[in-house]
Design an enzyme around this catalytic site. Structure first.
Site, short mmCIF file in Angstrom:
data_model
loop_
_atom_site.label_atom_id
_atom_site.label_comp_id
_atom_site.label_asym_id
_atom_site.label_seq_id
_atom_site.Cartn_x
_atom_site.Cartn_y
_atom_site.Cartn_z
CD GLN A 37 0.42 8.17 7.23
OE1 GLN A 37 0.05 9.13 7.85
NE2 GLN A 37 -0.01 7.10 6.96
CB SER A 61 5.09 10.07 11.42
OG SER A 61 4.34 10.19 10.43
CE LYS A 90 -0.22 4.21 12.94
NZ LYS A 90 0.73 4.94 12.15
NE ARG A 114 6.11 6.54 0.77
CZ ARG A 114 5.37 6.41 1.88
NH1 ARG A 114 4.23 5.54 1.59
NH2 ARG A 114 5.47 6.83 2.96
NE ARG A 128 -5.06 -0.06 13.28
CZ ARG A 128 -4.21 0.17 12.03
NH1 ARG A 128 -2.98 0.24 11.99
NH2 ARG A 128 -5.01 0.06 10.84
CG ASP A 166 0.81 0.15 9.51
OD1 ASP A 166 0.45 0.95 10.41
OD2 ASP A 166 1.09 0.35 8.33
CE LYS A 171 -3.06 0.31 3.43
NZ LYS A 171 -2.93 1.74 4.47
NE ARG A 200 -2.62 -1.95 8.51
CZ ARG A 200 -2.21 -2.31 7.18
NH1 ARG A 200 -2.21 -3.60 6.73
NH2 ARG A 200 -1.79 -1.39 6.34
C1 S3P Z 1 2.55 4.90 6.22
C2 S3P Z 1 3.19 5.39 7.46
C3 S3P Z 1 2.72 4.63 8.82
C4 S3P Z 1 1.87 3.61 8.65
C5 S3P Z 1 0.75 3.89 7.58
C6 S3P Z 1 1.65 4.10 6.27
C7 S3P Z 1 3.18 5.27 4.81
O1 S3P Z 1 1.96 5.92 9.42
O2 S3P Z 1 1.01 3.10 9.87
O3 S3P Z 1 -0.06 2.87 7.57
O4 S3P Z 1 3.02 4.81 4.01
O5 S3P Z 1 3.94 6.31 4.92
P1 S3P Z 1 2.60 7.10 10.16
O6 S3P Z 1 3.67 7.78 9.40
O7 S3P Z 1 1.53 7.88 10.89
O8 S3P Z 1 3.43 6.24 11.28
#
Ligand code: S3P
Length: 434
Positions: A170, A168, A343, A28, A347, A316, A23, A388
């Site tokens: 993200q 993180s 999340k 990306r 969770r 995750d 995913k 999940r």
């Molecule tokens: C992800 C980063 C993670 C992960 C998410 C996917 C990503 O989140 O939990 O399912 O693709 O960059 P966080 O950046 O909030 O840790």
């Protein structure tokens, strides 16, 4: 009516399978293809709802996208100066990754954009990304810290030196995507390593990055050149059949072409600490992302204190680890995992409630839980709409003392299309009902 799963325990979990594409990498590949010049060809794309939300948003930004098959995508990018103003709010559905990465990608664009999401996403924190983007000069507004996120276009961004308060990927990725379009250099420091797909893929698209332990630097103005992206299977999805084969009375399962990026493999390390029988055979990496085959055989798991350093590398997989812990001998302690509360659901609370409904003793803590292993009895659990959480209980049910019903499971389609038939094919007694 919301959908539910019913799972009958028992049976042998066996076979050779491939899980759907990763995913994080699929999101990306679409976004970077949209920012690049030329034709980006993606194979192994995840046709889950989260990535389809990103695909729709990329099209909404004026980028041509073809999908000759469900898992093959071609993105016709013209560079990040060629994106067009969206005619409507960009709907990110259930996807935090899509929303946070798009916030960074769009912060330096000349047009306004609004990012919206579903009920779950609309409760998730967005200031963690809006804050650093504002420091760069972006005009980003959240709604009481959550979506909708409104970006006012035309801001001139300046590179910053940013220390992430929590690991993180993200937020790191959002700042790097804004840094790409800012003047000067942008450096992101992480308190612990988080997944590095953005760094690997930017380099595969020809963007030079400077990395040092715990830090990555991007220079503004680099151009992305279209690339081929072969997306490996998602280890976070593989984790579910892996757990089923581990805890089944009899299990011998092989998973081919699974992503083995070392910033994602914390789950395999933790399962090994718990005594899992895993044979991992790496293959030559393609496009900068390692992959390989995982063979798993049934074995009794034991409780452990999960090292907090492994938490970001398995973030995750914690719903599934709660279930592994409940089926292990002895006590498992999870700590340093407060992020799990932010999340698709909280969770820690969702897993503790579900396990208690199945007769497991769980002490919930702000940053984790203490789980006394033993057995799962049959019963009904609420997934809280979290994909999940739903899949974790579904696979744990193979080793339960009675049938388990899991409510509110529609969102499994966000990350794992075809979960039910794939799991049925390896011997799990799961059915989906309305
Ligand atoms: C992800 C980063 C993670 C992960 C998410 C996917 C990503 O989140 O939990 O399912 O693709 O960059 P966080 O950046 O909030 O840790």
């Amino acid at each position: 009516m919301t959908q539910r799963f019913e799972v009958n325990p028992g049976g042998r979990i066996a076979g050779t399978i491939r899980v759907p594409g990763d995913k994080s990498i699929s999101h990306r590949a679409l976004m970077f293809g949209a920012l690049a010049e030329g034709e980006t060809r993606i194979s192994g794309f995840l046709p889950g709802e989260d990535c389809l939300a990103t695909l729709a948003a990329v099209r909404e930004l004026g980028v041509g996208v073809e999908r000759p098959t469900a898992t093959d995508v071609v993105v016709h990018g013209s560079g990040y100066h060629a994106l067009k103003a969206p005619a409507r709010p960009l709907d990110m559905g259930n996807s935090g990754t899509a929303m946070r990465l798009f916030a960074g990608l769009l912060a330096a664009q000349p047009f306004d954009s609004v990012l919206i999401g579903d009920e779950s996403l609309s409760r998730r924190p967005m200031e963690r990304v809006a804050g650093p983007l504002r420091q760069m000069g972006a005009q980003v507004a959240t709604t009481n810290g959550c979506p909708p996120v409104r970006i006012t276009g035309g801001a001139r961004l300046v590179g910053i030196d940013y220390r992430l308060p929590v690991a993180s990927a993200q937020v790191k990725s959002a700042v790097l995507l804004a840094g790409l379009q800012a003047s000067g250099e942008t450096t992101v420091h992480e308190p612990a390593p988080s997944r590095d797909h953005t760094e690997r893929m930017l380099q595969a698209f020809g963007v030079p990055l400077r990395t040092a332990p715990g830090a990555v630097t991007i220079a503004g103005g680099a151009r992305l050149k279209a690339a081929r992206v072969d997306v490996p299977g998602d280890l976070s999805s593989a984790a579910f059949p892996i757990l089923a084969a581990c805890v089944a009375g009899a299990g011998d399962l092989t998973l081919e072409n699974v992503g083995l990026n070392p910033t994602r493999t914390g789950i395999l390390e933790i399962l090994r600490l718990m005594g899992a029988d895993l044979l991992i055979t790496p293959e030559a990496s393609r496009g900068g992302e390692p992959a390989g085959t995982i063979r798993v055989r049934a074995t009794r798991l034991r409780g452990v204190a999960i090292p907090p350093a492994l938490v970001p590398l398995a973030i995750d997989e914690f719903p599934m680890l709660f279930v592994a812990a409940a089926l292990a001998d002895g006590v498992t302690t999870i700590s340093g995992a407060e992020e799990l509360r932010h999340k698709e659901s909280d969770r820690i609370s969702a897993m503790a409630a579900g396990l208690r409904a199945l007769g497991v003793s769980v002490e919930e803590r702000p940053d984790g839980a203490v789980i006394r292993g033993g057995t799962l009895r049959g019963g009904t659990v609420d997934s809280k709409g979290d994909h999940r959480v739903a899949m974790s209980f579904a696979v744990g049910a193979v080793a339960a003392a009675g049938p388990i019903e899991i409510l509110d499971v529609e969102n499994v389609a966000t990350s794992f299309p075809g979960f039910v038939p794939l799991m049925q094919g390896i011997g799990l007694g799961v059915t989906a009902g309305g």
